[in-house]
Design an enzyme around this catalytic site. Sequence first.
Site, short mmCIF file in Angstrom:
data_model
loop_
_atom_site.label_atom_id
_atom_site.label_comp_id
_atom_site.label_asym_id
_atom_site.label_seq_id
_atom_site.Cartn_x
_atom_site.Cartn_y
_atom_site.Cartn_z
N ASP A 36 -59.37 -99.05 -8.29
CA ASP A 36 -59.65 -97.73 -7.70
C ASP A 36 -59.15 -97.63 -6.26
O ASP A 36 -59.08 -96.53 -5.70
CB ASP A 36 -61.14 -97.39 -7.77
CG ASP A 36 -61.54 -96.90 -9.16
OD1 ASP A 36 -60.69 -96.96 -10.07
OD2 ASP A 36 -62.69 -96.46 -9.35
N ASP A 287 -31.10 -57.00 5.20
CA ASP A 287 -30.74 -58.17 4.39
C ASP A 287 -31.83 -58.49 3.37
O ASP A 287 -31.58 -59.09 2.33
CB ASP A 287 -30.49 -59.38 5.28
CG ASP A 287 -29.94 -60.54 4.47
OD1 ASP A 287 -28.79 -60.43 4.00
OD2 ASP A 287 -30.66 -61.54 4.27
N GLY A 422 -28.73 -62.60 -0.41
CA GLY A 422 -28.40 -61.25 -0.82
C GLY A 422 -27.02 -61.00 -1.37
O GLY A 422 -26.84 -60.77 -2.56
N LEU A 423 -26.00 -61.06 -0.52
CA LEU A 423 -24.66 -60.69 -0.97
C LEU A 423 -24.11 -61.71 -1.95
O LEU A 423 -23.35 -61.37 -2.84
CB LEU A 423 -23.73 -60.54 0.23
CG LEU A 423 -24.03 -59.28 1.06
CD1 LEU A 423 -23.14 -59.22 2.27
CD2 LEU A 423 -23.85 -58.03 0.20
#
Lengths: 526, 430
Positions: A36, A287, A422-423
């Site tokens: 343990d 954006d 994004g783009l």
Amino acid sequence: MELTLWTYEGPPHVGAMRIATAMKDVHYVLHAPQGDTYADLLFTMIERLPDRPPVTYTTFEARDLGGDTAEIFKNAVAEAYDRFQPRAILVGASCTAELIQDDPGGLGRALGLPIPVVPLELPAYQRKENWGTAETFYQIVRAFAGANAPEAGTERPPRPADKRASCNILGATALGFRHRDDVREISGLLRRMGVEINVTAPLGARPADIARLGEADFNVVLYPETAGLAATWLERTFRQPSTKTVPIGVGATREFIDEVLELAGLDSARLPDDELTRLPWFSRSVDSTYLTGKRVFVFGDATHVAAAARVAQHELGFSVVGLGTYTREYAREVRAVAEELGLEALITDDYLEVEATIKELQPELVLGTQMERHIAKRLGISCAVISAPVHVQDFPARYSPQMGFEGANVLFDDWVHPLMMGLEEHLLGMFREDFEFNDHSVPSHLANAGSVQSAPDLEQQMVTSPAAGETAISGVWSLEAEEELRKIPFFVRGKARRNTEKFAAMNHVDVITVETLYDAKAHFGR
Amino acid sequence: MTGTALASPSVACAVDKEAPVLRERGQREVFCGLTGIIWLHRKIQDAFFLVVGSRTCAHLIQSAAGVMIFAEPRFATAIMGEKDLAGLTDANEELDRAVEKLLARRPDIKLLFLVGSCPSEVIKLDLSRAAERLSATHAPDVRVLNYSGSGIETTFTQGEDACLAAMVPTFPAEPADSEKSLMVVGTLPDVVEDQFRRLFDELGIESMQFLPPRHSTEPPTVGKNTRFLLAQPFLAETARALEERGAERIAAPFPFGAEGTTSWLRAAANEWQVSRERFAAVTETKRRRAELSLERYRDRLNGQRIFFFPDSQLEIPMARFLSRELGMELIEVGTPYLHRHHLADELSMLPETVVLSEGQDVERQLDRCRSAKPDLVVCGLGLANPLETEGLATKWSIELLFTPTHGYEQAGDLAELFARPLRRREKLRV
């Protein structure tokens, strides 16, 4: 018996370790079999703490079971006291020791040590890690603050006019997701607001500090999972109210500030107006338009899930398409959040069920735990971690809170960064046959070679073998329609297929053609 | 199990016939045998490991494995709840149900291990009977075996020992008139197995097999003509099980480093009466290459003082390799268990001044380690960073199991494991 591949929470004694490790001058003696001690590595390797957790294990073996395991436990407590000279000792049992019923609490007290011995009863076969954390903190608070409790029914005397309002910050533990940084962020915010911090606990607190909890005017509860129980007791015993809002995200932070102002009896003028958050502007900048309606699945502990759902939906403009938690204790709260979003919460600690749900929903982003990170990786979906359980990389070197205004900045970065920019997303859609820039490309800002292969493989699997229940309702795809489908960017292709099949079933279309595909697109929108 | 069982943590110094061994009983900072599942489930490709235990067991395996490194693991935990504790009849029914669910999900599984844990042993859940029952239900598609990986019975690598030992009785008997065959025992990376296979082949030992097999459907055969070489020092029970089937162990040091590998191969070559010339022809180039690869590290490691905390039972062969082939100075070599018989050749190669310790009282051992101020400490994951904080260089011992270290071609890599922490400390200027 519950069949488990991976578990979201450890056993309750690991929760107790998180409290003991967070605090100072406390030692935990755990009656436990050999092996343990693995739990030490959670703290030394995953959290990279420089010290061993303050835990002594009896590590009994089979040969000890015939003998006197109680004696082993008593010796372990006595030796731990001599060696570490703590100001308080917690005693308890792990799952196996619970079965041999040695009564660690009784044995610990019988030693007559000159320091308080706090017995912990953490039923390992019913409860889990977070419950153990909350219960341990509650027992410690009762043991040390309890001595200073006013008589029941006494009203709290009003704060003297010349004394500044003060609060305790409750809930941060060892091994918590960004707890260290959240405490720093919220402490700073409270101080700037003119609120004094009486005690921060359990993180960094000594037993003597716990004894002073009652002196504060109110409590700031950062993580209800760990501090809710103790805060309720403090409220009852000391008439100390608690904050209810967890300040994750811009809106929640503002509400939290209002709540604190109210509890502290301050007017808003005290808050400097240069508190800096970039999230609202970043989110409104052009954006970010491409974030609109990104389908997000949220899973983790209740506190982080409820907060993340709100931030994702309202502050980043995503669409939360599913959410859930493994924290059954707070299922009600999460269900309420889901309902507001018109969803049904997934309350489960079964990793496979979460995986199946994600597969079915096909989100574009998963906000989850370390487990969901792996699910998302396999499914080729972007992912950010928002909740424990976490791995070593979720204890970053840099300052990286989730709470307060700086926390909101971090959320923006951490959740937006894994997505296709994004783009770039548009170019991928337009020129998917470009030999260097196609479905197999990962976002250009993420140099992750691994997902180059895994994403399309998996998508293939998702496209060719939709969930069993759906095959029955779908029409047959014509060759042309299949080809057209392949021209759709991979990260929305699965959804397009599902929508088209659903549309076909609704309209009793037997053979799905290119026309059906575009009919469905027009019907459902993107 | 060796060692004196003392009721309380205390130190006992026993002088053995051969070498004095410091025996301790206190907190043991070691993994339990369940940990072995992490490498075993990748080795035997059609086997599945079902731990019958508690949430702690499940948490241990995923934590020790670095949390979810594999897509879908071939192991799982049947977590016992209160209901299972209340009645064993229920527990057995529940177990059958869990196995059913599992096999439905993974029809590719041919061998299922029910792995006992501390709680399953304390409540005396009889997994051997459960395995028999489930084998009967799922035959012939799936064979069900059981072993204990519990912390009360096993320490770390003993889990592999228990697993392999459980497989041995199921192996088909080799035909009585078969030729003498060689079995290499202990999990090895595939690449190392292939290297050894080529070496034995060149030595003319053609009939050879590995335990564990890569597929449970291609088990090795065993009988009185089987000679086996242990590739790992922690396989006491497996060796006993093989001997019960008539196989004979070839005594040898373990194949670590150029010297260890040569002695190990020679032990087999002698058994097959391979000529001295042929043995040299096969091994000479490779041995030299291994020595050359060690050369690079000798300057760095020579004279450096090393301290071993007990962990994997690999400590003694490692200490032998590091002291003899790289000139390291041994301060204390701790091992969870000292199997004198299997380690006889290794022990005879250790310097006389070495301090051996068996078992552990981690606090006292840490005291000794701090006062000895070694240049390198070999220890488990729980202790490594805290010792680094105190200014000591450490090597995590679990890496000795997780990287290819056996044989000639890996000798340099093995040395690198010990040299890297030291080199890194020199390199850093922060």
